[in-house]
Design an enzyme around this catalytic site. Structure first.
Site, PDB file in Angstrom:
ATOM      1  N   SER A 126       0.839  -1.202   0.000  1.00 43.75           N
ATOM      2  CA  SER A 126       0.000   0.000   0.000  1.00 43.75           C
ATOM      3  C   SER A 126       0.872   1.250   0.000  1.00 43.75           C
ATOM      4  CB  SER A 126      -0.866  -0.003   1.264  1.00 43.75           C
ATOM      5  OG  SER A 126      -1.414   1.264   1.504  1.00 43.75           O
ATOM      6  N   TYR A 150      -0.926   0.012   9.870  1.00 40.55           N
ATOM      7  CA  TYR A 150      -1.164  -0.724   8.628  1.00 40.55           C
ATOM      8  C   TYR A 150       0.031  -0.578   7.683  1.00 40.55           C
ATOM      9  CZ  TYR A 150      -3.504  -1.808   4.152  1.00 40.55           C
ATOM     10  OH  TYR A 150      -3.852  -2.313   2.928  1.00 40.55           O
ATOM     11  N   LYS A 154       2.616  -3.492   6.446  1.00 41.16           N
ATOM     12  CA  LYS A 154       2.811  -3.765   5.018  1.00 41.16           C
ATOM     13  C   LYS A 154       4.284  -3.599   4.641  1.00 41.16           C
ATOM     14  CE  LYS A 154      -1.307  -4.786   3.302  1.00 41.16           C
ATOM     15  NZ  LYS A 154      -1.539  -6.117   2.715  1.00 41.16           N
TER      16      LYS A 154
END
Lengths: 327, 327
Positions: A126, A150, A154
């Site tokens: 991402s 997040y 990632k």
């Protein structure tokens, strides 16, 4: 060609499954098995090939290893706890996004060792891996400065995938997805959820709240182009891909206010009037840390694609996600 | 001020312990406890404060949590499997460098939750997080493109430390150490081991092998300056440190051939003649991926220091590591 989609019940997983089933091939080889796995068995898809569906919790290392060990040539790993939830439930985010990814990579490593193969693992990362002070547009060699959990998870997954690839355990390819808009389905716990819902709900006659100012500017890709890129990722020869296993996908920089005007040009005034503008500091605290401008030179060179305009994103949503359901 | 050094039996851990014991304070606060932990209980140090030594295997999550939970204000996490070994024993590197770091961070998080504090965790990362195609000198905002498992594991550790800090679980500070030369002691399994041994052994009348060409150029720091930087890291106010928790320490770029000439200027011809030049493709395959030129602007701004010349590194070694032992 045996294909496994982990996260096959999500909206990208389902679209990818339908795309692969319709084509019946990937990277020039006939698909002989198409397996979809998710927390609940995903909806099956049919076409030139029919899928089989399985339940899998990737926080369960043994179950993940057993499923992957059954044999696959290409493994799409799309499963994740999304940004807002990873922020609110830190330990869950670590368990799914970091440990879960590692279980997938370890499973592929064990499969490769058993079969004498090097399974391809396509991992959706991402743009949340970017944050803080970076030059804009962000060059391919910047990065891994996430400002939310997040993104940190990632980014750590990317690092592991690259190292597993370098060691020859697997053939890993990580794609840093732009924010996908317009995402079909329901609002979710992603901080970016509104970036789809302010179009998706009004285009279906429902109200939606925009929690940021019209000047908020960000980096977008349509689901349709995203799927084409996920398929394309499997076609690139290993030697062309090279040692840097992660790349930022192409996208387009759009201002929220301009996206609403694009919706107006495609669908008229009515949907635009269903948007209520009400800023939410909690959402802003996450999304204002994200980046709006990238220079995805490497991805463009490798043949990945962006959308031509946000009007196209609106049209794709109407064609792919609204019209089929109403017929 | 209660200080814990994990990896307290290593050469940096021991030097740091002696430095802190001699000063009796850290960041302007009296040290009331100095605990050294390593696989085997480290040699104790004395000074204004006496250390206590404990055995700890950081791959044991429960033991790590229990030791950290006993209460500390500053935790130095220096323990690691070095680069050559992490490359040869992949799973051990993952267990110690990635899982072990996470156990330390989780322990600090639990301690902070129990005490209502935010323990400071100072983590030694490495320039091995840099690799591949990067602009040189490498700017502060580049990075996390490791080309070996050690670097990948350190980079993932940095990401976790930054996110644990952002979440308020702890006050993490990661220092990307240059290659430390001249490291005292014995050769180890680090691919960089020769970068000390070609000076250390000849300065003590012993032969040594240089596995790269004299033109090999790299980024160095003396143990003495490294220890000053490890101490300095604890003195910087949190608000000055800011959201980017990892920084590259200052260092100097040296060509191996020039370093040997520096040794000649300080110690004469005899040591230089004890070096046998014999290239080793396995070592070169790792170290040629490392970077030689950094622009550590942020670290310099925050008051971290480099050495003035490699002659100084030679002198520091003679003063700190040879003369004390011979007295």
């Amino acid at each position: 060609m045996r294909v496994l989609i982990i996260g096959g019940g999500g909206f990208l997983g389902q679209k990818l499954a339908r795309r692969l089933a319709a084509a019946g091939e990937l990277a020039g080889r006939a698909i002989t098995a198409l397996t979809l796995a998710d927390l609940a068995p995903p909806a099956p898809v049919t076409g030139r090939v029919a899928s089989q569906s399985l339940a899998l919790d990737i926080t369960d290392m043994a179950a993940t290893g057993a499923l992957i060990g059954a044999g696959h040539d290409v493994i799409y790993h799309l499963a994740a706890v999304v940004s807002g939830q990873a922020e609110a439930e830190f330990d869950l985010g670590m368990a799914v996004n970091l440990d879960g990814a590692r279980h997938v990579f370890e499973g592929a490593r064990a499969l490769g060792a058993a079969e004498g193969s090097r399974p391809m693992v396509i991992f959706t990362s991402s743009i949340a891996v970017y944050g803080g002070e970076l030059p804009e547009p962000i060059p391919d060699w910047a990065g891994l400065t996430p400002t939310n959990s997040y993104g940190a998870q990632k980014a750590a997954g990317e690092l592991m995938l690259a190292d597993y690839s370098r060691k020859g355990f697997l053939d890993g390819r990580a794609l840093r997805l732009p924010t996908i808009s317009i995402r079909p389905g329901k609002p979710n716990k992603a901080a970016s959820s509104f970036m789809s819902s302010i179009f998706r709900e009004p285009l279906q006659g429902e109200p939606a709240i925009c929690p940021v100012s019209p000047d908020y500017t960000h980096w977008f890709l349509s689901p349709r182009a995203c799927i084409e890129n996920l398929v394309h990722a499997a076609t690139i020869p290993d030697e062309t891909w090279g040692p840097r296993r992660a790349l930022a996908l192409p996208g387009r920089t759009h201002r929220i206010g301009d996206m609403v005007e694009a919706m107006r040009r495609v669908a008229g005034d009515a949907p635009c009037e269903l948007i209520r503008w009400q800023r939410d500091p909690e959402i802003e605290s996450i999304v204002l840390g994200w980046k709006a401008r990238l220079d995805p030179a490497r991805a463009l060179e490798l043949g990945f694609v962006a959308d031509a305009s946000f009007e196209d994103n609106i049209r794709y949503f109407l064609e792919d996600d609204i019209l089929p359901a109403s017929h």
